[in-house]
Design an enzyme around this catalytic site. Structure first.
Site, PDB file in Angstrom:
ATOM      1  CG  ASP A 431      -1.901   1.103   1.275  1.00 47.04           C
ATOM      2  OD1 ASP A 431      -1.712   2.087   0.540  1.00 47.04           O
ATOM      3  OD2 ASP A 431      -2.874   1.020   2.059  1.00 47.04           O
ATOM      4  CG  HIS A 432       3.229   3.949  -3.198  1.00 52.74           C
ATOM      5  ND1 HIS A 432       4.199   4.496  -2.370  1.00 52.74           N
ATOM      6  CD2 HIS A 432       3.815   3.854  -4.424  1.00 52.74           C
ATOM      7  CE1 HIS A 432       5.297   4.724  -3.062  1.00 52.74           C
ATOM      8  NE2 HIS A 432       5.098   4.338  -4.308  1.00 52.74           N
ATOM      9  NE  ARG A 433      -4.103   3.860   1.066  1.00 56.24           N
ATOM     10  CZ  ARG A 433      -5.326   3.385   1.296  1.00 56.24           C
ATOM     11  NH1 ARG A 433      -6.377   4.189   1.190  1.00 56.24           N
ATOM     12  NH2 ARG A 433      -5.515   2.112   1.614  1.00 56.24           N
TER      13      ARG A 433
END
Length: 459
Positions: A431-433
């Site tokens: 999850d790039h967040r």
């Protein structure tokens, strides 16, 4: 007294359940603790025990039917002979049922009658379904609520209001205690023909089977006829899998990092270890057991990966102190992910035993909600099917998932010579967040170190 048995909430994500098997039939004697029915939830098929003794008077929901939480599924006569409270609390529902004895109601009306009998009146602001419990006296409950302060509606009305964006503040309820029932919102629904059409095409997520069936199915297209297409019903488990994975793919910004490890020493270690385990009468370990242990140790070194994104509005993320690894299992019912708690503290043998036990329960659809929740990281291994590498979709609310391919011999250069060595590829979906590319790469470096030095896995 007649006790109403309602569809219970058996998991944190359950919105509806299907009756898989009735273990009792109408007229049977029921003792407290007897298995009454098997219910198929969004995660597994679970046994539901009777909380009271008596005689099963009536089965309201037949096997195979899908109903929402709180819907009455059966009636139990406890033999006390006192049915006053039960009668008082459901007079309106009974009157409606009796008035339609000679006229068969349509599927939507039938569902509403079930839904209205299913739950104590709940505020419109509260969309949560209630757990299985005998219905409380509606008159007493309505007396406790100040007039004009809070309004109540049946579960069906609340769902329609959400689906069709209806403003219920202008609706006067004609049901018991002023509750808003389906008939009260018909004028509002008739004003939204476009919305009605779009909602019916939206899918049957969260809707009872009878309602879904009552919608006019689109005519088979020429292409469908050419393909020889046939409709095949899907289970509630498969429906939830489809919804959650679709949401994950759409809402989570995935990125993928792939690494390859020299697994020659890992393969040799496993062979040697299993020889000794068999000689000692203990169960063998698999490559996947070693990978689970290695990933758990890598998560301990990189706690930033063992985390969850909360929401766009939150001012924090969640970093998990426990390493609970979910192991993806391909069961007949669909993809199941049972969770091994504290995987970083367990030996490879313990992990192997627990994984086999959970996989067996998954295939039998007997996993409990506890065994299916609380994961912080997931591993999906398709190596046993000959897959070299693949990417996996993150299992919310986790921040990453590891997709493991098979171990096979390849020609590689070692000390200037071409030799055959076992190699393994794996891909981390993140999850790039909450996880950056460098962090994902560092995690895979650590994982590769463990795989190429396997004694550190079991040390």
């Amino acid at each position: 007294m007649m006790i109403e048995i309602t569809m219970p909430r058996l998991s944190d994500t359950m919105e509806e359940g299907a009756i898989a098997t009735w273990h009792k039939k109408a007229g049977d004697t029921v003792e407290e603790g007897d298995v009454l029915v098997e219910i198929e939830t969004d995660k597994a098929t679970m046994e539901y025990e009777a909380y009271e003794s008596g005689t099963l008077a009536e089965i309201l929901v037949e096997e195979g039917e899908l109903v929402s939480i709180g819907t009455p599924i059966a009636k139990l006569d406890d033999g006390s002979g006192d049915s006053s409270s039960s009668d008082d609390s459901s007079d309106a529902s009974k009157d409606r049922s009796e008035s339609t004895t000679d006229e068969k109601p349509d599927a939507a009306d039938a569902d509403e009658q079930k839904a209205e009998q299913a739950e104590p009146e709940a505020p419109l602001a509260d969309d949560a379904a209630t757990h299985a419990a005998p219905k409380q006296d509606e008159s007493a409950e309505s007396d406790a609520q100040p007039e004009g302060e809070r309004r109540f509606a049946s579960p069906l009305v609340r769902k329609l209001a959400r689906d069709y964006d209806l403003d219920l503040s202008t609706v006067t309820g004609s049901g018991p205690g002023g509750r808003i029932i389906r008939a009260d919102i018909d004028p509002l629904l008739s004003e939204k023909p476009a919305a009605s059409s779009s909602k019916e095409q939206k899918g049957d997520e969260g809707e009872p089977a009878a309602k879904a069936e009552s919608k006019q199915a689109p005519a088979a297209s020429a292409d469908d006829e050419r393909r020889g297409s046939q409709k095949e019903p899907i289970s509630s488990i498969r429906r939830v899998i489809a919804r959650r994975l679709g949401e994950s793919a759409r809402e989570i910004p995935h990125f993928f990092v792939t690494a390859v490890a020299d697994a020659e020493e890992l393969v040799k270690l496993r062979g040697s270890l299993n020889e000794q385990l068999v000689a000692a009468g203990r169960p063998k370990v698999s490559v996947n057991d070693l990978i689970v242990r290695a990933a758990a140790l890598a998560l301990r070194e990189h706690p930033e990966v063992n985390a969850s994104y909360v929401s766009d509005d939150a001012d924090h993320i969640l970093r998990h102190s426990r390493v609970n690894v979910g192991v993806a299992v391909a069961s007949d019912a669909g993809l199941m992910v049972p969770v091994i708690d504290d995987a970083d503290t367990k030996t490879v043998t313990q992990l192997g035993v627990e994984t086999k036990k959970l996989a067996k329960l998954a295939n039998e659809k007997k996993l409990s909600p506890t065994q299916m929740s609380g994961g912080t990281f997931t591993i999906s291994n398709l190596g046993m099917f000959g897959v070299e590498e693949f990417t996996a979709i993150i299992n919310p609310p986790e921040g990453a998932i590891l997709a493991v391919g098979g171990t096979k011999q390849e020609a590689v250069v070692v000390d200037g010579e071409i030799v055959a060595r076992h190699r393994m590829r794996y891909t981390l979906s993140s999850d790039h967040r909450i996880i950056d590319g460098a962090l994902a790469a560092q995690f895979l470096q650590t994982l590769t170190r463990f795989i190429e030095n396997p004694w550190t896995i079991i040390a």
